[in-house]
Each structure stands twice: as C-alpha cells, then as structure tokens.
Design an enzyme around this catalytic site. Sequence first.
Site, PDB file in Angstrom:
ATOM      1  N   CYS A 171       3.272  10.412 -20.491  1.00 23.77           N
ATOM      2  CA  CYS A 171       4.186   9.320 -20.806  1.00 23.77           C
ATOM      3  C   CYS A 171       3.335   8.079 -21.098  1.00 23.77           C
ATOM      4  CB  CYS A 171       5.132   9.050 -19.642  1.00 23.77           C
ATOM      5  SG  CYS A 171       4.311   8.686 -18.084  1.00 23.77           S
TER       6      CYS A 171
ATOM      7  N   CYS B 164      -1.112   4.929 -22.362  1.00 21.55           N
ATOM      8  CA  CYS B 164      -1.663   6.055 -21.583  1.00 21.55           C
ATOM      9  C   CYS B 164      -1.887   7.308 -22.426  1.00 21.55           C
ATOM     10  CB  CYS B 164      -0.762   6.381 -20.407  1.00 21.55           C
ATOM     11  SG  CYS B 164      -0.414   4.937 -19.406  1.00 21.55           S
TER      12      CYS B 164
ATOM     13  N   HIS C 273      -5.819   7.499 -12.740  1.00 22.54           N
ATOM     14  CA  HIS C 273      -5.277   7.355 -14.099  1.00 22.54           C
ATOM     15  C   HIS C 273      -5.947   6.161 -14.773  1.00 22.54           C
ATOM     16  CE1 HIS C 273      -2.633   7.158 -17.416  1.00 22.54           C
ATOM     17  NE2 HIS C 273      -1.583   6.568 -16.863  1.00 22.54           N
TER      18      HIS C 273
HETATM   19  C1  LIG Z   1       1.050   1.254  -7.343  1.00 25.00           C
HETATM   20  C2  LIG Z   1      -0.048   0.217  -7.365  1.00 25.00           C
HETATM   21  C3  LIG Z   1       0.553  -1.129  -7.779  1.00 25.00           C
HETATM   22  C4  LIG Z   1      -0.629   0.092  -6.009  1.00 25.00           C
HETATM   23  O1  LIG Z   1      -1.583  -0.894  -6.034  1.00 25.00           O
HETATM   24  P1  LIG Z   1      -2.305  -1.313  -4.703  1.00 25.00           P
HETATM   25  O2  LIG Z   1      -1.297  -1.738  -3.713  1.00 25.00           O
HETATM   26  O3  LIG Z   1      -3.373  -2.247  -5.075  1.00 25.00           O
HETATM   27  O4  LIG Z   1      -2.824   0.142  -4.341  1.00 25.00           O
HETATM   28  P2  LIG Z   1      -4.039   0.646  -3.533  1.00 25.00           P
HETATM   29  O5  LIG Z   1      -4.599   1.775  -4.326  1.00 25.00           O
HETATM   30  O6  LIG Z   1      -4.944  -0.441  -3.087  1.00 25.00           O
HETATM   31  O7  LIG Z   1      -3.296   1.257  -2.307  1.00 25.00           O
HETATM   32  C5  LIG Z   1      -2.577   0.471  -1.385  1.00 25.00           C
HETATM   33  C6  LIG Z   1      -2.740   1.093  -0.074  1.00 25.00           C
HETATM   34  O8  LIG Z   1      -2.177   2.376  -0.107  1.00 25.00           O
HETATM   35  C7  LIG Z   1      -3.090   3.285   0.493  1.00 25.00           C
HETATM   36  N1  LIG Z   1      -2.908   4.594  -0.098  1.00 25.00           N
HETATM   37  C8  LIG Z   1      -2.832   4.914  -1.400  1.00 25.00           C
HETATM   38  N2  LIG Z   1      -2.638   6.237  -1.531  1.00 25.00           N
HETATM   39  C9  LIG Z   1      -2.591   6.759  -0.294  1.00 25.00           C
HETATM   40  C10 LIG Z   1      -2.416   8.059   0.214  1.00 25.00           C
HETATM   41  N3  LIG Z   1      -2.258   9.108  -0.590  1.00 25.00           N
HETATM   42  N4  LIG Z   1      -2.410   8.240   1.546  1.00 25.00           N
HETATM   43  C11 LIG Z   1      -2.580   7.194   2.378  1.00 25.00           C
HETATM   44  N5  LIG Z   1      -2.767   5.926   1.950  1.00 25.00           N
HETATM   45  C12 LIG Z   1      -2.763   5.720   0.624  1.00 25.00           C
HETATM   46  C13 LIG Z   1      -4.441   2.708   0.203  1.00 25.00           C
HETATM   47  O9  LIG Z   1      -5.359   3.151   1.147  1.00 25.00           O
HETATM   48  C14 LIG Z   1      -4.187   1.226   0.309  1.00 25.00           C
HETATM   49  O10 LIG Z   1      -4.332   0.818   1.619  1.00 25.00           O
HETATM   50  P3  LIG Z   1      -5.598  -0.042   2.062  1.00 25.00           P
HETATM   51  O11 LIG Z   1      -5.422  -1.387   1.449  1.00 25.00           O
HETATM   52  O12 LIG Z   1      -5.505  -0.004   3.526  1.00 25.00           O
HETATM   53  O13 LIG Z   1      -6.783   0.706   1.516  1.00 25.00           O
HETATM   54  C15 LIG Z   1      -1.149   0.612  -8.346  1.00 25.00           C
HETATM   55  O14 LIG Z   1      -1.812   1.765  -7.867  1.00 25.00           O
HETATM   56  C16 LIG Z   1      -0.576   0.907  -9.677  1.00 25.00           C
HETATM   57  O15 LIG Z   1      -0.244  -0.017 -10.405  1.00 25.00           O
HETATM   58  N6  LIG Z   1      -0.432   2.183 -10.019  1.00 25.00           N
HETATM   59  C17 LIG Z   1       0.228   2.602 -11.205  1.00 25.00           C
HETATM   60  C18 LIG Z   1      -0.644   2.366 -12.345  1.00 25.00           C
HETATM   61  C19 LIG Z   1       0.164   2.494 -13.587  1.00 25.00           C
HETATM   62  O16 LIG Z   1       1.214   1.910 -13.720  1.00 25.00           O
HETATM   63  N7  LIG Z   1      -0.311   3.236 -14.539  1.00 25.00           N
HETATM   64  C20 LIG Z   1       0.351   3.428 -15.758  1.00 25.00           C
HETATM   65  C21 LIG Z   1       1.495   4.320 -15.561  1.00 25.00           C
HETATM   66  S1  LIG Z   1       2.409   4.518 -17.047  1.00 25.00           S
END
Ligand SMILES: CC(C)(COP(=O)(O)OP(=O)(O)OC[C@H]1O[C@@H](n2cnc3c(N)ncnc32)[C@H](O)[C@@H]1OP(=O)(O)O)[C@@H](O)C(=O)NCCC(=O)NCCS
Length: 392
Positions: free
Chosen positions: A378, A91, A348
């Site tokens: 990070c 990142c 991100h």
């Molecule tokens: C956390 C993570 C696994 C979630 O993946 P996911 O379950 O596919 O996430 P989505 O973005 O599809 O969101 C899941 C649900 O949460 C909902 N959601 C996300 N943010 C929301 C918010 N702020 N308010 C309301 N709902 C929210 C989405 O609408 C989705 O619902 P839906 O399927 O009805 O649309 C993924 O975002 C991730 O891996 N993030 C971190 C990335 C990372 O690690 N980066 C490096 C860091 S070092």
Amino acid sequence: MKEDVYIVSAVRTPVGKRGGYLRNYLIPELLALVLDEVMRRADLDPALVDEVINGTVYQVGEQGFVLGRMGVLASKKFPSTVPAISLNQQCGSSLRAIQLAYGQIIAGVLDIVVATGCECLSKYGMGSDCNGTLMDGKPMGHPFGDFYTSRWGYPDQMKSASMIAEKWGITQEQCEDFAIASHQNAHKATINGYFKNEILPTKGLSKDGKEILMENDETIRPETNRESLRALKVLPTTNFLTAGLSSTITDGASAVLVMSGKKVKELNLKPIARIVENAIIGADPGLMLTGPIYVTPKVLKKAGLKMDDIDIFEVNEAFAPIPLAWAKECQADMSKLNVNGGAMALGHPVGNSGCRLTVTAINELQRRKGKYALVALCTGGGMAPATIYERV
Ligand SMILES: CC(C)(COP(=O)(O)OP(=O)(O)OC[C@H]1O[C@@H](n2cnc3c(N)ncnc32)[C@H](O)[C@@H]1OP(=O)(O)O)[C@@H](O)C(=O)NCCC(=O)NCCS
C-alpha cells in the site's frame, strides 16, 4: 509475444533501526554497497548496466540530487558512464523501480538494469520533503490543498489504518497475534539462517560508537507478547493501534539485477527469478492503505493465475490491519503470508521496502523451491503496485 525478463541477482543490507547501526552512513555510499554487491553476485562488469532505477521517497539532503546517480558515483566499481534515475511512488517506490525496469526492457529501451531501493528514515523522517523553507524563509508548505482536504481530510495513515480495521472487522487481538507472529517468524528465519543468502553483512556503528559488522536485522523483538504490546500507548486518531502494531522507522538499501532474456542468454547467466506480471492501481486516498486488496486480483488476472497458485505473499505490514484486511478480502491462505516476518518486525524504510520484499520473496522461493511469489505494498496517496515472480 513479450520477451522474458529475469532477475539475475538480489541483495539487501540488514535493516537498521532508527538511530541504529547505519546512523552515520553517507546514504549514496550505502546505496553503492548494494549496487556493487548485486553485480559481484552476477559476476558481471558494472559497465554493462544500461541504467540504475532507484526508489526513494524523501529525496532531500543526502537522498537528493538523484540518489541513484549518487550511488553509482559513490561506487568504486561502477563507471560514471552508467546513468540513473530516482523515483518516488511513496511506499511502492522501489517495487515500481523494478516494474519500470521490466517495462523498459520489454520496450527494448534497456537490456540490463539495476533496480534499487534506498531510504534512511533515521535522517530524513516521514514528511521530510515538506519540512523545509522557501527562499524567503517561509515554511515550504505541502501539496494537500483544499481540493484534497475537503474530500479526504489531511492525510493521516494511522487513522486510515484504524478505519480499515473497523471496516474489515479486524480486532485488536488479531492484530496482536499477527505482530507477535511477525517477530517470531523473522526471528526464526534469522536463527535458521534463511536470510543469510539475501543479506550483505554491512559495517556500521554499535550503540557506543564502535565499528561493527552487522549481519542480521536490527529491529526484531522475539520477546514481543500480548502483555508487552498492551503496555504501549495507543496512537492518536486510532482505536487501538500502537507502535507495536505498526511498521517501524528504519534504514536500509536493496538491489536486484533485472535483465532481458536475450542478454541472459548472450552472457550465459543463470537467473534466480522471472518477472511474470506487474500491476498498479489507485484506490481511495482517504482509506489510503487498501490498495493491495484491489491490485492483487488485477495482477493475478493479468498473469492468468489464482490465489492458490501463489506459494508466498509479501504484503507490506505498514500497519497490522493492512495485510489482515487484504487476507480477508482476497481469501488468502495465512500460512503463505509474510512467512519470514514483515515490516512490523523487519521495519519499513519506505522507499526501500518494495525491493527489500522482492529480495526476501525471491530468496524464500529458492529456499523452499516454490514457484510463484506475489509482492504488494500500500502507499501514501492511496495506490498499490504488485508484482508476481516465478522461481527459475
Ligand atoms: C507508529 C509510530 C508513530 C511509532 O513511533 P514511536 O512512538 O516513535 O515508535 P518507537 O519505535 O519509538 O516505539 C515506541 C515504543 O514502543 C516500543 N515498541 C515498539 N514495538 C514494540 C514491540 N513489538 N514490543 C514491545 N515494545 C515495542 C518501543 O520500544 C518504544 O518504547 P521505548 O521508547 O521504551 O523504546 C512510528 O513507528 C510510525 O510512524 N510507524 C509507521 C510508519 C509509517 O506510517 N509508514 C508508512 C506506512 S504507509
């Protein structure tokens, strides 16, 4: 005495959500857009660029074969005489690209560099560089051998973020308030036009496949509230983290034109920021995401500055507890942190994030006539780069 190194121009695409408006872009062509635009903004011939230094984490498929060079070749403005590299520091990749541009300029190797970040997680998701097959058809494998797993376990950034929340006493409510603020600040910045100067309106596809010109980030959810966050399912291996308390999976590209003071003078340019100081550290790979806590005092010390001297902090919101633990440990003024929202609202796209945060920080310094901004991220593997910029 070190030569001054400046940022002359800076630009980014609007952030694209997973499978969103950027879904059909050929990725080198996306990178070419910001390469062309950063030079247009400086009113400079791209042939003068000594090298493009690009940060991309998943260097496979369209992002493979030196994406920086492919971006140059996809541009209709850059000649093929401009070389490029693509680097990966998870990142931190594109912040490190800026840092390496700085270092090469200080060393007198290069004078004019475009540092970029580019990543489309929609196409090449997390772990894409370990998902392929070997020549014999067997799984490609991954580098986390016994040397790693016996000491830190198999990397799981969600678990790490959860452990950090626990260690620093960060509560679910604090994370939720921070996520809500991230979306609201990003929304406010959008409707007030604060991002207008940094964003290059970019053509893409609407949900139903029509061509559109995207002018704003696609990921902001201003309606986010405690109830909507509580309705999300808790991520495995965490106590209370959800998708809403995590950075979102996104696409995007950004670029900054980095130049020696000597060239700035010779070409009679008006830079927008000076790179004051850089630092990079390694931290515990198990906790993985604590690096900003340790790199911040290091970069401040190198710069001869204190926390109070900084007007804006951009500390990447990989997960809500990361900047919150950082703020607690570094005793940061929360009103200066991610003032226009962070990665929970703005996404991100991993390799793009360091350059994107830089573009946003410099733009905001200009807007509010601040002096210093500090950007830190990070990274996977437990590292963190940080850079301090000064408005000029
Ligand atoms: C956390 C993570 C696994 C979630 O993946 P996911 O379950 O596919 O996430 P989505 O973005 O599809 O969101 C899941 C649900 O949460 C909902 N959601 C996300 N943010 C929301 C918010 N702020 N308010 C309301 N709902 C929210 C989405 O609408 C989705 O619902 P839906 O399927 O009805 O649309 C993924 O975002 C991730 O891996 N993030 C971190 C990335 C990372 O690690 N980066 C490096 C860091 S070092």
